[in-house]
Design a protein around this motif. Structure first.
Motif, PDB file in Angstrom:
ATOM      1  N   GLU A 225      16.012  73.343  54.808  1.00 60.46           N
ATOM      2  CA  GLU A 225      15.254  72.945  55.976  1.00 60.46           C
ATOM      3  C   GLU A 225      15.963  71.824  56.726  1.00 60.46           C
ATOM      4  N   GLY A 226      15.578  71.697  57.976  1.00 54.82           N
ATOM      5  CA  GLY A 226      16.078  70.583  58.768  1.00 54.82           C
ATOM      6  C   GLY A 226      15.212  69.356  58.519  1.00 54.82           C
ATOM      7  N   GLY A 227      15.245  68.456  59.469  1.00 53.11           N
ATOM      8  CA  GLY A 227      14.438  67.249  59.329  1.00 53.11           C
ATOM      9  C   GLY A 227      15.278  66.001  59.299  1.00 53.11           C
ATOM     10  N   GLU A 228      14.614  64.892  59.058  1.00 52.90           N
ATOM     11  CA  GLU A 228      15.284  63.598  59.111  1.00 52.90           C
ATOM     12  C   GLU A 228      16.220  63.396  57.921  1.00 52.90           C
ATOM     13  N   ARG A 229      17.390  62.858  58.202  1.00 55.38           N
ATOM     14  CA  ARG A 229      18.357  62.471  57.176  1.00 55.38           C
ATOM     15  C   ARG A 229      18.809  61.045  57.488  1.00 55.38           C
ATOM     16  N   THR A 230      18.711  60.169  56.508  1.00 61.39           N
ATOM     17  CA  THR A 230      19.074  58.769  56.719  1.00 61.39           C
ATOM     18  C   THR A 230      20.192  58.356  55.764  1.00 61.39           C
ATOM     19  N   PHE A 231      21.029  57.445  56.246  1.00 58.39           N
ATOM     20  CA  PHE A 231      22.204  57.005  55.495  1.00 58.39           C
ATOM     21  C   PHE A 231      22.384  55.495  55.641  1.00 58.39           C
ATOM     22  N   ARG A 232      22.992  54.901  54.627  1.00 59.88           N
ATOM     23  CA  ARG A 232      23.426  53.499  54.685  1.00 59.88           C
ATOM     24  C   ARG A 232      24.948  53.494  54.661  1.00 59.88           C
ATOM     25  N   HIS A 233      25.499  53.518  55.853  1.00 57.28           N
ATOM     26  CA  HIS A 233      26.958  53.619  55.966  1.00 57.28           C
ATOM     27  C   HIS A 233      27.594  52.265  55.677  1.00 57.28           C
TER      28      HIS A 233
END
Length: 264
Positions: A225-233
């Motif tokens: 599924e799609g949707g929100e993806r968050t990262f701490r770069h």
């Protein structure tokens, strides 16, 4: 569990096969055209012989009767009818059978247009093959996924998530995301679990990662599924995207994933 085929599906299957048989020219298969043919294309007896099937079995198939259809028999029929990729998939879909030749797609041959198109996308984008190994990606994706797409060798997404230390700090809500990835992967490769490469990948990840082994044995299945993806770069800080994944027309073993910047 084998699904019961409705009369409409059986009738459509029979009509589909008959239409294809009638389009075949005897001369193309080395058969005499003859002057006494009452129907276009091949006779049922000729098609049955080409498939290595009984005339009765083939006749019942075209008549839409409720009968046993093995995947091997359908594969021989598809070969004799000279079906293209879409026609073959339709044949097996109508018969509610898994195509034994479906795993034979050459995943090494990624169309050049697919490779080039990823570079034109102005957001992180990458193409995964059946084993979820990146086959193409753009510079935006390489900059985002430090430790995966900029690695010199193995670019398998599962190996990155479960075996590469940078993944734990890069991916927010790491364990929840990792669990979902395993569930999505299981659903995606359900038709290819007997593929030696897939089997080897799962076994190797299970040996090296207790977390993957635990998630895999949960037998959780969900669609990608799609949707929100968050990262701490490590350089750019907190990043939020919306993920969209597309199956490529004509190449269901390849998937294009894009990460578009989320509002706010």
């Amino acid at each position: 569990m084998v699904k019961e085929r409705s009369p409409d599906r059986r009738r459509e299957l029979g009509d589909f096969v008959r239409a294809l048989r009638e389009k075949l020219k005897p001369s193309e298969l080395g058969l005499p055209a003859g002057s006494r043919r009452r129907t276009p294309g091949l006779r049922r007896e000729e098609m049955a012989q080409l498939c290595g099937l009984s005339v009765t079995w083939y006749t019942w198939l075209e008549q839409g009767r409720d009968m046993s259809l093995s995947a091997a028999a359908l594969a021989r029929l598809a070969t004799a009818l000279r079906l293209g990729r879409a026609e073959r998939a339709y044949l097996f879909e109508l018969a509610d059978r898994r195509d034994p030749g479906h795993g034979g797609v050459d995943t090494d041959a990624v169309p050049p247009a697919v490779l080039a198109s990823v570079e034109l996308i102005a957001a992180p984008a990458y193409v995964l093959d059946r084993s979820w190994t990146a086959r193409s990606w753009n510079v935006h994706a390489e900059q985002l996924f430090s430790g995966w797409l900029d690695a010199p060798d193995d670019r398998n997404l599962l190996r990155f998530i479960f075996l590469a230390p940078p993944a734990r700090s890069l991916i927010c809500d790491y364990e929840e995301r990792a669990r979902r990835v395993v569930a999505e992967f299981r659903a995606d490769v359900s038709a290819h679990l007997d593929d030696p490469a897939i089997r080897l990948l799962v076994e190797d990840l299970g040996r090296q990662s207790a977390l993957f082994r635990r998630f895999w044995h949960e037998h959780w299945v969900m669609g990608r599924e799609g949707g929100e993806r968050t990262f701490r770069h490590p350089e750019r800080g907190f990043l939020r995207y919306e993920q969209v994944t597309f199956a490529l027309a004509g190449r269901q073993d390849l998937k294009l994933t894009m990460l578009t910047p989320a509002a706010g």
